[in-house]
Design a protein around this motif. Structure first.
Motif, short mmCIF file in Angstrom:
data_model
loop_
_atom_site.label_atom_id
_atom_site.label_comp_id
_atom_site.label_asym_id
_atom_site.label_seq_id
_atom_site.Cartn_x
_atom_site.Cartn_y
_atom_site.Cartn_z
N ASN A 133 -3.81 10.23 22.43
CA ASN A 133 -5.16 10.75 22.52
C ASN A 133 -5.45 12.35 22.44
O ASN A 133 -6.22 12.76 21.94
N ARG A 143 -8.03 14.40 26.82
CA ARG A 143 -9.40 13.35 26.62
C ARG A 143 -9.06 12.33 27.40
O ARG A 143 -7.84 11.74 27.78
N TRP A 144 -10.21 11.59 27.89
CA TRP A 144 -9.98 10.51 28.95
C TRP A 144 -11.35 9.68 28.63
O TRP A 144 -12.49 10.23 28.68
N ASP A 145 -10.98 8.42 28.13
CA ASP A 145 -12.21 7.50 27.75
C ASP A 145 -12.54 6.63 28.78
O ASP A 145 -11.51 6.12 29.73
N HIS A 147 -14.36 3.20 30.19
CA HIS A 147 -14.96 1.83 29.80
C HIS A 147 -14.53 1.83 28.27
O HIS A 147 -15.82 1.46 27.61
N GLY A 149 -14.37 4.26 25.78
CA GLY A 149 -14.95 5.05 25.14
C GLY A 149 -16.32 5.06 25.24
O GLY A 149 -16.94 6.02 24.41
N VAL A 152 -16.86 9.75 27.27
CA VAL A 152 -15.59 10.60 27.29
C VAL A 152 -15.55 11.96 28.13
O VAL A 152 -16.46 12.51 28.19
N THR A 210 -20.81 11.58 25.52
CA THR A 210 -20.86 10.34 24.92
C THR A 210 -20.28 10.71 23.60
O THR A 210 -20.12 11.67 22.94
N LYS A 211 -19.65 9.76 22.85
CA LYS A 211 -18.84 9.82 21.44
C LYS A 211 -19.52 10.62 20.43
O LYS A 211 -18.99 11.64 19.81
N ILE A 214 -19.67 14.34 20.50
CA ILE A 214 -18.03 15.28 20.51
C ILE A 214 -18.33 16.30 19.58
O ILE A 214 -18.05 17.29 19.63
#
Length: 448
Positions: A133, A143-145, A147, A149, A152, A210-211, A214
């Motif tokens: 990751n 980085r920690w996702d 559920h 992703g 994030v 949220t993704k 990023i």
């Protein structure tokens, strides 16, 4: 909760540290009196100087009434035996640390569960996932996702190019903004920020987003010039290196430098040679590093069993122009030093395993929990139960203890950020950050 831990080694002692915050009834069993004395003098627990596979010792530890039995010695056979005995004595749930990847398959996990081992912990897999990751995003420390992703968390070191320094967070992280700053590590201090706090140069800031946002986060923190990782050099060819190489995306090319010839042969047997090249040599040899094109490598990962070697190797790689460095630091005493030297991503298998086990001790539905070593903070995903306190008031009315904040939630698979006016609903997966707060105080908000 009654908890029995077999093994006063790194995982067991780290769990003891976590549990000392929660006033649990803990018994630690080990055959080495010196290891027990080192723990008992620092943490609030009972110790038992016996073999973890002694039925008498297990009974003396009141394993019959244990809610959780954890076997975390370096010997996986001892861990299996102790867990099976504990289960048959009456322990409600058992956890065993493993070193054999074969045991970690779904089929074999089911087999061990039938024997009485409810959960298997394979620290190398946890570490490999952390490493992969981190490499996917060269500009991120961690980085920690959440559920899968839906949300994030990004831990980012702030440099001069960051455009959001020295401004009150209430102006940056309003209800309509696409990110929240949920924690800040500044020097020796960890801050769970409020609206008046500001980001400062060299802070390690933890963003929740949220993704799709990023790239926006990358721009405002001034990291767009960081190149993506395509070439990775790994020093040390042990189990963690093998798992990391197996989990890296196909677009990454990996070179593993390992000193032991026999281990090099094993690496060539088990790894995909189209993606991974194995080099027999000393990763501390700068001439070898240059010969193997470290100057065109975007990431250097040091995974030997020696923390000092890993830290020094990463410093050498940084001096040679490598932007992204990852060091495995198994000695927790060296974590702070590695952080102060600006190593980059720090991986500790034992802390990862302890965090994974720790979530089993919470009564409510917890999807994931992590101890952020560099920030000395915990982050967890709680599922809000029907009728729980967290669903009866808006966030700003909940009265969360100082040092705790809600970073976001996932509702029907969709991630969203949380503001003071957010109303949490039953079934929501809620991300909570805490520093200096007993996690059991937080779980009370999520119980019915």
């Amino acid at each position: 909760m009654k908890i029995v831990i077999a093994g006063a080694y790194a995982i067991g002692t780290h769990l003891a540290k976590l549990l000392s915050r929660t006033n649990q009834d803990v018994v630690l069993i080990d055959e080495d009196e010196d290891r027990l004395n080192a723990v008992s003098g620092e943490y609030d627990l009972m110790t038992l100087h016996e073999s973890p596979t002694s039925i008498k010792a297990l009974r003396d530890a009141d394993t019959d009434n244990a809610d959780l039995f954890i076997a975390a010695t370096p010997d996986e056979n001892l861990n299996l035996t102790a867990s099976i005995l504990a289960h048959n004595l009456g322990a409600k749930r058992t956890v065993a640390r493993m070193d054999n990847y074969e045991y970690a398959t779904d089929e074999n996990r089911a087999f061990f569960k039938r024997l009485g081992v409810d959960s298997l912990i394979y620290p190398e897999i946890l570490a490999a996932n952390d490493i992969t990751n981190g490499l996917k995003m060269s500009w991120v420390r961690q980085r920690w996702d959440v559920h899968g992703g839906a949300l994030v968390m990004l831990g980012i070191k702030l440099r001069e190019s960051c455009e959001i320094l020295n401004q009150p967070l209430r102006k940056l992280c309003g209800p309509d903004d696409p990110y929240h700053v949920v924690a800040i590590k500044r020097g020796e201090d960890t801050i769970i920020p409020g609206g008046d706090d500001q980001l400062k140069l060299y802070d390690l800031a933890y963003f929740m987003t949220t993704k799709n946002y990023i790239p926006y986060i990358r721009r405002i923190v001034g990291k767009e010039h960081y190149v993506d990782v395509k070439n990775v050099m790994v020093m040390g060819g042990g189990r963690t290196a093998i798992r990391a190489a197996m989990t890296m995306p196909e677009y990454m090319s990996v070179k593993i430098i390992e000193r032991d010839e026999q281990q090099c042969e094993h690496l060539n047997e088990v790894l995909n040679t189209d993606q991974t090249m194995v080099i027999c040599g000393d990763g501390r040899d700068t001439a070898l590093l240059k010969e193997e094109s470290i100057l065109s490598t975007q990431a250097f990962v040091a995974l030997t069993g020696n923390a000092e070697t890993n830290i020094l190797a990463c410093l050498t790689a940084k001096r040679m122009g490598v932007r992204k460095t990852v060091a495995m630091v198994e000695n927790l005493d060296y974590v702070r030093m590695a952080e102060s030297l600006d190593i980059g991503t720090i991986v500790n298998k034992k802390a990862l395993a302890a965090s994974y086990i720790y979530q089993m001790m919470l009564d409510v539905d917890v999807q994931n929990i992590r101890f952020l070593m560099t920030a000395n903070a915990d982050v967890a995903e709680f599922t809000a139960q029907q009728g729980s306190k967290v669903t009866r008031k808006r966030v700003f009315e909940l009265g969360l203890p100082n040092g705790a904040t809600i970073g976001g939630l996932v509702r029907h698979g969709v991630g969203q950020l949380v503001s003071g006016g957010t109303q949490i609903e039953a079934g929501d997966i809620v991300v909570v950050f805490v520093h200096g707060v007993n996690m059991h105080k937080i779980e009370k908000f999520f119980k019915d």
